[in-house]
Design a protein around this motif. Sequence first.
Motif, mmCIF file in Angstrom:
data_model
loop_
_atom_site.group_PDB
_atom_site.id
_atom_site.type_symbol
_atom_site.label_atom_id
_atom_site.label_comp_id
_atom_site.label_asym_id
_atom_site.label_seq_id
_atom_site.Cartn_x
_atom_site.Cartn_y
_atom_site.Cartn_z
ATOM 1 N N LYS A 29 0.841 -1.209 0.000
ATOM 2 C CA LYS A 29 0.000 0.000 0.000
ATOM 3 C C LYS A 29 0.869 1.250 0.000
ATOM 4 N N HIS A 30 1.978 1.201 0.731
ATOM 5 C CA HIS A 30 2.893 2.348 0.771
ATOM 6 C C HIS A 30 3.513 2.590 -0.604
ATOM 7 N N LEU A 31 3.763 1.506 -1.349
ATOM 8 C CA LEU A 31 4.378 1.627 -2.666
ATOM 9 C C LEU A 31 3.516 2.412 -3.645
ATOM 10 N N GLU A 32 2.225 2.447 -3.416
ATOM 11 C CA GLU A 32 1.333 3.163 -4.327
ATOM 12 C C GLU A 32 1.541 4.676 -4.265
ATOM 13 N N ALA A 33 2.284 5.128 -3.261
ATOM 14 C CA ALA A 33 2.588 6.560 -3.159
ATOM 15 C C ALA A 33 4.090 6.813 -3.120
ATOM 16 N N CYS A 34 4.860 5.810 -3.545
ATOM 17 C CA CYS A 34 6.325 5.925 -3.474
ATOM 18 C C CYS A 34 6.893 6.274 -4.845
ATOM 19 N N PHE A 35 7.566 7.416 -4.938
ATOM 20 C CA PHE A 35 8.149 7.854 -6.207
ATOM 21 C C PHE A 35 9.657 8.112 -6.057
ATOM 22 N N ASP A 36 10.276 7.429 -5.117
ATOM 23 C CA ASP A 36 11.731 7.481 -4.948
ATOM 24 C C ASP A 36 12.278 6.097 -5.277
ATOM 25 N N ILE A 37 13.129 6.014 -6.321
ATOM 26 C CA ILE A 37 13.517 4.710 -6.843
ATOM 27 C C ILE A 37 14.336 3.911 -5.842
ATOM 28 N N GLN A 38 15.239 4.575 -5.072
ATOM 29 C CA GLN A 38 16.029 3.835 -4.082
ATOM 30 C C GLN A 38 15.143 3.325 -2.946
ATOM 31 N N HIS A 39 14.206 4.180 -2.527
ATOM 32 C CA HIS A 39 13.269 3.771 -1.478
ATOM 33 C C HIS A 39 12.425 2.596 -1.961
#
Length: 811
Positions: free
Chosen positions: A343-353
């Motif tokens: 669910k967190h990945l759906e708002a993650c736009f940092d490639i390393q994160h």
Amino acid sequence: MNMLLALRRNHISVREICKVKGDYYPAYLDYNRMLKQCQDRRQQLHKQLSTLIDCDASHRIAYIYLQRMISEEKDDYHRIPKIDQLPESFLNELQQYLQFQKSVKKYYSKLDTLFGIEVDKGDQALGELYQRNWYVQNALLTTNRKMFDALKNTVSRKKKSKLWKIMMRAFAKTAPFSTYTSITLFDERSGKLLVEVNQSILMKLWDMFLLIPEVVMNSNFLIDYKLVDGKPRTNSRYRKVHESHQFYGNESFVYIVPKKLSDLFRSGDLLSSDQLIAIGKGEVTTELLQKLQVLGFIKNTLQIEYPEPTLEQLLALVATYAGQSQRVEEIRGHLEAAYAISKHLEACFDIQHKERDLDAISSHLSYCAALSDENYCSQFLDPIVENSYFNTEGTQNVIPEEFERHLKVLDALMPVFDNRIIFQHYLKQIIDEKGDIPFTELQATLHELVNKYQQLSVDQSIHTSFFSSGEVAHELLKLRNTYQQFIMGSLNGEDVYLTDALMNSIIQQFHSLPIHSTAFTKFLIQHDTSKRFIVNDIQFSYLNFFIRHGLSSQYDDLFELLERRMQSDDSAARLITYSPSYGYHPNLSAAYSKACSKFNYSKTSNFQHPSFFDQCTLCWDEQYHRFYLKYSDGNRIPLYTGQLAPTHLSEQMKVLPYIFQNGFIQGMKVHYLSITLQEYTEIGRIVYGSLVLQRRRQIVHSRLISGIKSDFQGYSKFHELLVKYGIPTQTFVRLFPVENSRLQIRYGDVGLHKPIFFDAEEPVYYSHMLRHIQVNVKKYSELAIVFEEALPNPYENHNTVEEYLYEIVGD
């Protein structure tokens, strides 16, 4: 006409990719102009010397030596006898020519030196663009982790070539169902990501979890076997649970179990683990129950109901065993952690994160597998499937009236090109001869027919096969032949323009045939700057794309359309929607099940029940000209709604789409297998109104570029070839093996036939394309290099390459 509309948008913009373009090609054109001028002056000088040789006997020896020197492109004229006795005006002209020739050679040397530098600069620019573009990195990270890791260091030529292909795909090639494009259905979603855990991983985790002893001892089971020659036979998907494979569950493995088991337990009974042990009177242990589950003699009732659970469903299912053991609680904890990260990945736009989060999901899921089965030691790569959506605020969706009319005509014409209609009417002949047949008795025949049909479809030879022996097939093929005779001119390089008279005549004759087409028609279309509409593909569809990507609030309307199209709304037959993915992509069952109660559909689980097909008879509906299954409590029309080709479905299900649904459209364009090639051939466009159905193709044999290298000389020879045949410098390139002058298709070679955008002006692109061709020449010996016109040209887009999806759903 009602139409559903979606849009796919690529992730590399024209502005970004143009940073790779340099000034080398203009310099090459300048050099070519100078070279042509030099050649013209040489010819003039050669001609002038021939005249002087004939008319000036006193200086003939000097003129002869000069002519030879000029032919050999040398400049040591000072050593020629009597050179100083020649007219001053002639010597001045000679010196000017020699000076110009020297400057041309100097320019050649400069471009020759610059070529390698330009290739390196281009590779560097592509690498920098890749590093700056989050979406392209993300697409690779989520779909091919090994490749993502490999491209962190692109030193080798092989890796640079892989990066080139990826960047060309992300810039110019439309890509369905992947993160290489973003999607909009023109709704309120904006910049959203939809993340789901890979279905194959979840299926394996589910199957392994159900073998845990404490789970086995607290479950209910269905006894499932068939007596064949007095021996109980079972089937199970468990054999490949430990294998790393794209699909899981589509293969069912057959086993023979001891006869005493069938003596103890009746197939079809539902029993708890305690009942199984009690009936076994000491012979049935937990270990035996595990083994019987692996063999498929017993099936967990939850596994039957949820053969492909989502992560959310799997969490809920594991929770039903809460408190049984510490191991179950640990598995539950890891699944909860994986769900939270997804669910967190759906708002993650940092490639390393994101990379760290994907590693964490993979670890949590791998721990679940290891906790369930101590023999499992692999890591789960590419653990998620992702789709991205973009904002369309202010986008104009005006559909020109004439364009809409042409789409409607094509929609009505498409069933003429569907071979499955031929297959279905051949099967009808069998039913007419033998009467309604129990489905299980017919299954072996159906599998044999489907396998033969698939091969004939690949070979493009169904029209000469036994499938085409019936009257309906004969009439359908006559209509198809009328169309194909009309487009034959394109094989000679001519552009063919379809007429309304031709199209309407074929449609009118088709409507007189006893044929029912169940599918909608989906058009994948690009718009160009000249108000033309270029058709990339035409597909039969059952609203899968719009159900997959639509909002839940849209489901009711979509299912009403589907029910109306299948003509099950006013008939006795009901739909059974099923969409097993077998790990290819999260299935559509969840979406379809939300409409089941309202529309009274049978649930997917009916197919999973072993007795389902035992109670079915295959029948032909004379009113609707289609098959249906006569079931014990009513008639059913199975409808496969997944995204996986039917050939990859389980043996039980793979035949169903061939019987009940439309298939692939074949014959609208010139097929590659119908093309012969000596050295060069050209295929013209096929145009209907403002629609371009087939782009122009120019095809050269690989022997024409044999021996050229990745240097300036090779670059020059390649461009001479393009000029000779009038091939544009910007095209899409596909490769096909050639045998006996005929193009061949290799379905297993994924990268061979895929179109790659090719800008021959840039040394870096030329270098990589040449390597791509040469690698495949080594593999196949002879190749056809297909240059398909870049229509529309990706460089001419305002921002990024876009492709529209138009799905016609009514008049």
